[in-house]
Write a protein that holds these residues in place. Sequence first.
Motif, PDB file in Angstrom:
ATOM      1  N   ARG B  36       8.177  32.349  91.833  1.00 48.56           N
ATOM      2  CA  ARG B  36       8.439  33.431  92.905  1.00 48.56           C
ATOM      3  C   ARG B  36       9.076  34.613  92.375  1.00 48.56           C
ATOM      4  O   ARG B  36       8.573  35.721  92.554  1.00 48.56           O
ATOM      5  N   THR B  37       9.640  34.709  91.267  1.00 49.74           N
ATOM      6  CA  THR B  37      10.273  35.646  90.536  1.00 49.74           C
ATOM      7  C   THR B  37       9.427  36.061  89.504  1.00 49.74           C
ATOM      8  O   THR B  37       9.576  37.410  89.338  1.00 49.74           O
ATOM      9  N   THR B  38       8.937  35.296  88.726  1.00 55.17           N
ATOM     10  CA  THR B  38       8.303  35.840  87.466  1.00 55.17           C
ATOM     11  C   THR B  38       6.571  35.689  87.462  1.00 55.17           C
ATOM     12  O   THR B  38       5.997  35.868  86.576  1.00 55.17           O
ATOM     13  N   ASP B  39       6.197  34.981  88.472  1.00 55.55           N
ATOM     14  CA  ASP B  39       4.773  34.655  88.557  1.00 55.55           C
ATOM     15  C   ASP B  39       4.201  33.403  87.582  1.00 55.55           C
ATOM     16  O   ASP B  39       3.166  33.504  87.023  1.00 55.55           O
ATOM     17  N   VAL B  40       5.141  32.840  86.842  1.00 56.74           N
ATOM     18  CA  VAL B  40       4.879  31.898  85.993  1.00 56.74           C
ATOM     19  C   VAL B  40       5.046  30.286  86.624  1.00 56.74           C
ATOM     20  O   VAL B  40       5.910  30.081  87.104  1.00 56.74           O
ATOM     21  N   ALA B  41       3.811  29.602  86.524  1.00 58.66           N
ATOM     22  CA  ALA B  41       3.663  28.206  86.897  1.00 58.66           C
ATOM     23  C   ALA B  41       4.404  27.335  85.483  1.00 58.66           C
ATOM     24  O   ALA B  41       3.770  27.269  84.624  1.00 58.66           O
ATOM     25  N   ASN B  42       5.653  26.839  86.001  1.00 53.83           N
ATOM     26  CA  ASN B  42       6.323  25.981  84.691  1.00 53.83           C
ATOM     27  C   ASN B  42       5.848  24.705  84.348  1.00 53.83           C
ATOM     28  O   ASN B  42       6.594  23.810  85.192  1.00 53.83           O
ATOM     29  N   PHE B  43       5.025  24.583  83.475  1.00 56.99           N
ATOM     30  CA  PHE B  43       4.645  23.191  83.226  1.00 56.99           C
ATOM     31  C   PHE B  43       5.435  22.495  82.296  1.00 56.99           C
ATOM     32  O   PHE B  43       5.413  21.299  82.181  1.00 56.99           O
ATOM     33  N   ALA B  44       6.692  23.225  82.037  1.00 55.74           N
ATOM     34  CA  ALA B  44       7.517  22.352  81.203  1.00 55.74           C
ATOM     35  C   ALA B  44       8.636  21.786  81.907  1.00 55.74           C
ATOM     36  O   ALA B  44       9.646  21.208  81.496  1.00 55.74           O
ATOM     37  N   GLY B  45       8.633  22.008  83.243  1.00 53.33           N
ATOM     38  CA  GLY B  45       9.533  21.642  84.477  1.00 53.33           C
ATOM     39  C   GLY B  45       9.955  20.156  84.291  1.00 53.33           C
ATOM     40  O   GLY B  45      11.115  19.737  84.203  1.00 53.33           O
ATOM     41  N   GLY B  46       9.163  19.352  83.871  1.00 57.29           N
ATOM     42  CA  GLY B  46       9.249  17.767  83.823  1.00 57.29           C
ATOM     43  C   GLY B  46      10.067  17.680  82.375  1.00 57.29           C
ATOM     44  O   GLY B  46      10.981  16.673  82.440  1.00 57.29           O
ATOM     45  N   GLU B  47       9.747  18.342  81.419  1.00 61.40           N
ATOM     46  CA  GLU B  47      10.382  18.353  80.221  1.00 61.40           C
ATOM     47  C   GLU B  47      11.729  18.666  79.946  1.00 61.40           C
ATOM     48  O   GLU B  47      12.601  18.159  79.425  1.00 61.40           O
ATOM     49  N   PHE B  48      12.151  19.600  81.135  1.00 61.33           N
ATOM     50  CA  PHE B  48      13.560  20.070  81.163  1.00 61.33           C
ATOM     51  C   PHE B  48      14.108  18.928  81.739  1.00 61.33           C
ATOM     52  O   PHE B  48      15.410  18.745  81.296  1.00 61.33           O
ATOM     53  N   TYR B  49      13.715  18.380  82.688  1.00 59.89           N
ATOM     54  CA  TYR B  49      14.270  17.140  83.558  1.00 59.89           C
ATOM     55  C   TYR B  49      14.527  16.015  82.547  1.00 59.89           C
ATOM     56  O   TYR B  49      15.709  15.511  82.355  1.00 59.89           O
ATOM     57  N   MET B  50      13.458  15.740  81.517  1.00 57.38           N
ATOM     58  CA  MET B  50      13.429  14.594  80.851  1.00 57.38           C
ATOM     59  C   MET B  50      14.512  14.887  79.668  1.00 57.38           C
ATOM     60  O   MET B  50      15.476  14.173  79.350  1.00 57.38           O
ATOM     61  N   ALA B  51      14.579  16.220  79.213  1.00 62.61           N
ATOM     62  CA  ALA B  51      15.395  16.334  78.137  1.00 62.61           C
ATOM     63  C   ALA B  51      16.782  16.410  78.523  1.00 62.61           C
ATOM     64  O   ALA B  51      17.900  15.855  77.869  1.00 62.61           O
ATOM     65  N   ALA B  52      17.258  16.781  79.684  1.00 68.12           N
ATOM     66  CA  ALA B  52      18.573  16.731  80.257  1.00 68.12           C
ATOM     67  C   ALA B  52      19.044  15.448  80.405  1.00 68.12           C
ATOM     68  O   ALA B  52      20.167  14.972  80.277  1.00 68.12           O
ATOM     69  N   ALA B  53      18.106  14.581  80.863  1.00 71.88           N
ATOM     70  CA  ALA B  53      18.715  13.015  80.897  1.00 71.88           C
ATOM     71  C   ALA B  53      19.091  12.261  79.719  1.00 71.88           C
ATOM     72  O   ALA B  53      19.877  11.711  79.676  1.00 71.88           O
ATOM     73  N   ASN B 183       8.828  42.945  94.083  1.00 73.63           N
ATOM     74  CA  ASN B 183       8.274  44.034  93.340  1.00 73.63           C
ATOM     75  C   ASN B 183       8.874  44.365  92.039  1.00 73.63           C
ATOM     76  O   ASN B 183      10.150  45.114  92.051  1.00 73.63           O
ATOM     77  N   ARG B 184       8.267  44.028  91.217  1.00 77.76           N
ATOM     78  CA  ARG B 184       9.317  44.194  89.747  1.00 77.76           C
ATOM     79  C   ARG B 184       9.334  45.681  89.314  1.00 77.76           C
ATOM     80  O   ARG B 184      10.613  46.046  88.903  1.00 77.76           O
ATOM     81  N   ARG B 185       8.400  46.660  89.466  1.00 74.66           N
ATOM     82  CA  ARG B 185       8.561  48.046  89.438  1.00 74.66           C
ATOM     83  C   ARG B 185       9.555  48.549  90.045  1.00 74.66           C
ATOM     84  O   ARG B 185      10.602  49.139  89.673  1.00 74.66           O
ATOM     85  N   ALA B 186       9.655  48.317  91.415  1.00 76.05           N
ATOM     86  CA  ALA B 186      10.652  48.800  92.316  1.00 76.05           C
ATOM     87  C   ALA B 186      12.008  48.676  92.116  1.00 76.05           C
ATOM     88  O   ALA B 186      13.196  49.320  92.157  1.00 76.05           O
ATOM     89  N   ALA B 187      12.051  47.057  91.824  1.00 79.70           N
ATOM     90  CA  ALA B 187      13.662  46.504  91.354  1.00 79.70           C
ATOM     91  C   ALA B 187      13.742  47.317  90.157  1.00 79.70           C
ATOM     92  O   ALA B 187      15.202  47.533  90.082  1.00 79.70           O
TER      93      ALA B 187
END
Lengths: 411, 300
Positions: B36-53, B183-187
């Motif tokens: 929502r904030t950066t328009d990036v679909a984070n496919f490393a989300g699962g590995e964040f979860y795994m690494a944290a465990a 709106n990134r530019r406006a922000a």
Amino acid sequence: MIKIFRTLPKLASAALLGALIVGPQAKAQAPAAEPGLTATTIKIGMFGPLSGPSMAYGFDVVNAARMYFDKINREGGIHGRRIEVVVEDDRCTANDVVAAVKKLVEQDQVFMLNGGSCSAPVVAARDYVVRSGVPWVMLNASGDGALYPPQPNIFGALSISQRAVGGSTIEFATRQLSAKRIGYINHDDAYGAWNLEAARFQAAQNGAELIVESINPAIADVTAPVLKLRAANVDAIIIATYARPAQLILKKAQELNVNKPIVIAVNAIANLRQLVENVGSREAFRNVYIQELLAAAPGSEKLAWVYDLYKQSYPELAAKPDHPQVYMPYGIPPAMVIVRALQAAGPQPTRAKVIAAIEQLNFDSGVMAGPISFSPTDRAGQKASIYFRFDGQAMTPVPGVFASRWTYQGQ
Amino acid sequence: MSFDVALLFIQQGVASGLVTGSVYALLAVAIVIIYRTTDVANFAGGEFYMAAAYLAFFMIAMMALPFWLAVIATIVVMCIGAGLFQRIVLAQVALARGVAINLVIATLGLSYLVKGIVRSTGFGDTPRTFPSVVPDGSFTIGDASVSYLDVTILGAAVLVMALFFWVFNFTKTGRAMRAVGMNRRAAQLVGINLGRVEMMVWCFASAISGIAAILIAPKLLMTAEMGSVVTMAFAAAIVGGFTSLPGAVIGGFIIGITENMVGLFVSSRAINVAPFVIIMLVLIFKPQGLFGGALKVRKV
């Protein structure tokens, strides 16, 4: 006399012609040197998971086979030849197994192969090995997909086939636990289908009903299969999955107060200590049985020579925690098969002679629960198991050996 | 199937589905706030979860740190790691005016890197757990058996989500994040530091993934492949509407409960297929997801 002189040129011509015709054939029939053989060595290509997530299934199995070959070498070798091994890491993945096998056959020019600890990946190498004609004795892979239908130069299931896992667990549940309704949890892939096939066969023969829950190996929540088996009021539950799903099922069975006997197939027990730690509660083991393919409890007097040999061969490794790994002794019977076949093949072994010799083998390894036996139509070596009641700490042997009766019918 | 059994299945299926669903929901929230904030679909989300465990496991089981200290340390390390990834890798990719797919590929690269690092430690080769702070035991609600750990997981997950919603909706940082998403530019024109906000978003997302991992690891066990659960989080996000935070939460619970219901009433074989059937149905009947709002068309 004159007649002789007249006929001599004809005889000489005939002899020359005969030599010209027969000569090349005779040359072709002369035994060619088989790859991997020298006057003093026999080269064996070994492969197994030496790294990666499935390392526990084969790392020490490879070590066990090597230490047995070393022992044979120390005792004089086979007909004066020493066994020389070349080892490749297959990581239990299909790509790596095929790459390892091709390298061993084509680059290292081994005489025969001894490898494979995981069922699905070894199947990927089947066609290549059959085309190559190189004899292949698997390590502890059940490898059903490469053994059925029987292939001319592939032998395996030296620890057990998946079919025999299924048949043996049902035999135990019906004979020992008197179960008539048996809950059976397996994987929903080829691996699971193999053990289910013989489980169904043995259940039908023993007059038992099988209630099957097939699950994805990556399943997160096992509530559904466990609750369904509880609701089905089964007399016993057999878990024939890999370690992680099996541990989740044991935890869930305790949470849902499943009080029926649970039989854990050998596939799920890569590390017994870790199994207990992960399940978390001794209470979960109040009615648990584990399948064992060895002839006696690991570390018992009967198998002491295997563990002693391991300590002598790999002192540094033996000093580490979790070593030897659970499946370590499974490496001995495949090495025994190779040694016996090479001995039977005589001082001038060929691949064909070795294959013929393996087909005739029938011996008690003293390591596995049942005899190691092959035939021209059966390439799976071992079909029996023993069982222990396991309370999370102590293992109490259940008397008897429980064998699968399933046989390949040319399906 | 008798009525009593069906009732038992429904109660237990919902109870267990809420627990696993809460983890899917947390991971879905982590995915949605980044998208929502950066328009990036984070496919490393699962590995964040795994690494944290594994990080928490290392601190609790190997270094014998107190649980609360290990939790804080894990969250801090995850936060710093994700922030650095955003600043060092993603910001550079964006500066190079790479197309959006480059950013997604960068996250995929990170996922393989993290998995490789965990594997190289040797810890990821065996399923593991670490001690739960909650005592063993369970109680029943209706016919459903619920463990103390289940209640803790669900309660903690709801608390974390509520806390994050408060941050996102009622704090200056949260407003800045929303503004950048709109709106990134406006922000930027109104004085919001784009780089700082994007780094904070990654930091928040990894912290949420870390909390999800610490909550669920004693229940679902850890393996180097446990990050594959992110597929369910994506499913939850799509079902809820990829830009809606409440949608991600509801989507997580829907996926968790549906998995159980399908397993109980259809077949255990269908459990892993169920989320994708739901996605297809949602995409057919409500392409924006259940809470995705109306379809917006940008004109040039």
